[in-house]
Enzyme design. Structure first.
Site, PDB file in Angstrom:
ATOM      1  CD  GLU A 161      50.379  33.460 -46.329  1.00 29.62           C
ATOM      2  OE1 GLU A 161      49.315  33.743 -45.492  1.00 29.62           O
ATOM      3  OE2 GLU A 161      50.966  32.695 -45.550  1.00 29.62           O
ATOM      4  NE  ARG A 164      46.938  35.842 -43.431  1.00 30.74           N
ATOM      5  CZ  ARG A 164      46.130  36.415 -42.638  1.00 30.74           C
ATOM      6  NH1 ARG A 164      45.565  37.634 -42.977  1.00 30.74           N
ATOM      7  NH2 ARG A 164      45.771  35.729 -41.764  1.00 30.74           N
ATOM      8  CB  CYS A 220      55.922  38.876 -39.748  1.00 32.71           C
ATOM      9  SG  CYS A 220      56.518  40.493 -39.694  1.00 32.71           S
ATOM     10  NE  ARG A 244      43.763  33.427 -44.038  1.00 32.96           N
ATOM     11  CZ  ARG A 244      43.479  33.294 -42.904  1.00 32.96           C
ATOM     12  NH1 ARG A 244      42.336  33.401 -42.348  1.00 32.96           N
ATOM     13  NH2 ARG A 244      44.518  32.739 -42.170  1.00 32.96           N
TER      14      ARG A 244
END
Length: 328
Positions: free
Chosen positions: A118, A163, A71, A161
């Site tokens: 992702e 995502r 990112c 987790r």
């Protein structure tokens, strides 16, 4: 039908592992040298290095593009300037200099049937939402129907987790993300039976972590180590796990300091198969698994994507505000 796919920002091949039942990889790219070692040991090919030096025209034709991209902030300051100068402006221009731009230029050139991207959950809120908005605008401008969803892996692996997954199709296909179970396996199920003493924290490190947590607790902060509940799931495994293992510590009973997870346990925590080879140092392995994906989540998405492509249920806008579906 088997699909040709490419694996960008491949890491150690977590996304590829999930997609292999549906086809074969025709190109991979990963700049980290240690990750390349692990990838080559498991897939028999060494990924190309820096994606920025890859000519998109030379990438093999493929049906599906896969990328777990980093990112980065995008500058949109130049838009009004270009418009004031009477120049054509496209969203692709806004992403120049970022790694997402490399994904976009490959999609533009190769026009795959579908893609899966992702990233961390915070991509949606990054830079007050501007980054995510630019990404979606670019993908739609390239002619794709785009879907996004934040999924938590804890119903499939014993790890909290979250995502974000972005799926796109060249045709306006109907697609629904998989339903991930709310409850999953416990941490106990991925632990090794005989673990070397080297994974147990030294008295010095354990004392430091306890003092650090206590200091922040007095300030009302939640910082500090996480002693895992073996009957539940762990915190998120991160790339910094190699430093002290503090985010996921395994209790070992009275009178014994807790221990780190082993690299094999980290592989299991991410849902990698037992056959997955770990050929690098522990430090490198911790970084690699912390940076990777929860394979079972991606496997479910892969299944849904392939079903959408093969079912070919087309979105048709009948009138404003209402959408219907028609099968080919």
């Amino acid at each position: 039908m088997l699909y040709r796919f490419i694996d960008l920002f491949a890491g150690i091949g977590g996304i590829r592992t999930a997609f292999e039942p549906y086809g074969h990889c025709v190109f991979s790219c990963e700049w980290d040298v240690k990750a390349q070692e692990t990838y080559e040991a498991n897939f028999g090919e060494k990924p190309v290095g820096d994606i920025r030096s890859v000519n998109e025209k030379e990438i093999p034709d493929h049906d599906i593009l896969l990328a777990g991209f980093p990112c980065q902030p995008f500058s949109i300051a130049g838009v009004s300037k270009k418009q004031s100068l009477g120049r054509q402006h496209g969203f692709l221009d806004e992403t120049q200099g970022t790694l997402f731009f490399d994904i976009a230029r490959i999609i533009k050139e190769k026009q795959p049937q579908a893609f899966l991207l992702e990233n961390v959950k915070n991509l949606r809120s990054h830079d007050k939402g501007k980054t995510f908005k630019v990404i979606i605008n670019v993908l739609e401008e390239l002619g794709y129907t785009v879907y996004s969803e934040v999924l938590n892996a804890k119903g499939l692996v014993p790890q909290n987790r979250e995502r974000i997954y972005i799926v796109g199709f060249k045709k306006p296909l109907k697609f629904e993300f998989p339903q991930v179970p709310k409850e999953g396996p416990s941490l106990q199920t991925i632990l090794e039976e005989d673990v070397d003493e080297k994974y147990t924290l030294s008295d010095k490190l354990w004392d430091y972590l306890q003092a650090y947590k206590e200091k922040h607790a007095k300030k009302g902060n939640g910082f500090g180590y996480g002693l895992a509940d073996l009957n539940s799931y762990s915190r998120t495994l991160s790339a910094r796990y190699y430093k002290d293992g503090s985010e996921i510590l395994i209790p070992q009973g009275e009178g014994k300091n807790p221990r780190r997870l082993t690299p094999r346990e980290c592989a299991r925590l991410q849902g990698f198969p037992e056959t997955f080879k770990i050929v690098v140092s522990n430090t490198a392995a911790y970084k690699q698994f912390g940076n990777s994906v929860a394979v079972p989540v991606v496997r479910l998405i892969a299944e849904k994507m392939v079903q959408a492509i093969e079912r070919e249920e087309i979105l048709q806008v009948v009138e404003e505000g209402r959408v219907e579906y028609a099968t080919k």
